[in-house]
Design an enzyme around this catalytic site. Sequence first.
Site, mmCIF file in Angstrom:
data_model
loop_
_atom_site.group_PDB
_atom_site.id
_atom_site.type_symbol
_atom_site.label_atom_id
_atom_site.label_comp_id
_atom_site.label_asym_id
_atom_site.label_seq_id
_atom_site.Cartn_x
_atom_site.Cartn_y
_atom_site.Cartn_z
ATOM 1 C CG HIS A 231 -0.074 6.483 5.652
ATOM 2 N ND1 HIS A 231 0.997 7.022 6.333
ATOM 3 C CD2 HIS A 231 0.241 5.188 5.435
ATOM 4 C CE1 HIS A 231 1.911 6.072 6.513
ATOM 5 N NE2 HIS A 231 1.473 4.951 5.988
ATOM 6 C CB CYS B 22 4.885 2.111 7.765
ATOM 7 S SG CYS B 22 4.387 3.599 6.899
ATOM 8 C CG LEU B 23 6.637 1.090 1.755
ATOM 9 C CD1 LEU B 23 6.148 1.403 0.345
ATOM 10 C CD2 LEU B 23 7.758 0.062 1.710
ATOM 11 C CG HIS C 111 -0.848 0.794 7.351
ATOM 12 N ND1 HIS C 111 0.038 0.395 8.335
ATOM 13 C CD2 HIS C 111 -0.159 1.655 6.558
ATOM 14 C CE1 HIS C 111 1.203 1.008 8.126
ATOM 15 N NE2 HIS C 111 1.117 1.776 7.052
ATOM 16 C CD GLU C 112 -1.177 2.215 2.749
ATOM 17 O OE1 GLU C 112 -0.788 3.392 2.614
ATOM 18 O OE2 GLU C 112 -0.426 1.286 3.120
ATOM 19 N N GLY D 109 0.838 -1.184 0.000
ATOM 20 C CA GLY D 109 0.000 0.000 0.000
ATOM 21 C C GLY D 109 0.875 1.237 0.000
ATOM 22 C CD GLN E 178 3.208 5.747 3.022
ATOM 23 O OE1 GLN E 178 2.298 5.186 2.449
ATOM 24 N NE2 GLN E 178 4.191 5.076 3.615
#
Length: 196
Positions: free
Chosen positions: A151, A105-106, A147-148, A45, A50
């Site tokens: 963000h 998480c990236l 999760h996304e 994702g 991000q």
Amino acid sequence: MILPIVAYGDPVLRKKAKPITKDYPELETLIENMHETMYGAFGVGLAAPQIGLPIRLFLVDTSPFAEDESFSEEEQEALSSFKRVFINAQIIEEEGDEWAFNEGCLSIPDVREDVFRQPKIKIEYQDENFDTHVEEFDGLIARVIQHEYDHIEGILFTDKLSSFKKRLIKGKLSNISKGKIKIDYRMRFPAQKKKR
Ligand code: NI
């Protein structure tokens, strides 16, 4: 084009993202670049904040989880083909008993922790053609969406940890924000921002 992923500590990750309209400049290219960026970093994702844009846009592709045999065959099947663009998403409902899953998480490389979330969601969103959908999801697909979605609300998974866990990872998070970390994908660290 692969875009640099914004690291923990950048204020853009803390903004409540704004809705967008059909005429958002070069939206198609942006979505294409975000996909390339997500796959390049082996993510499931990626949310617009991000890559530095505080807009309500995120992508999900759960296919990498399809090989994970800890899920039922039925769930693996669903995971293998779930690829979606979410624009202007609003979670309408969340329900069920919270369950734990080890998230990463990236924007927060090398930190993985168990996060508790409710298993079922109902979400309204627009796809890349700006068609509106109201859908229900559960299990791991719901979790990746949650999760996304966090963000675009300015929330990170590390916010959801116990204060004990937060203390344990404090040093790691501080190192990430300073760029003191080894990563194999393009990142942008808060300290470097001014130079760009
Ligand atoms: Ni994330």
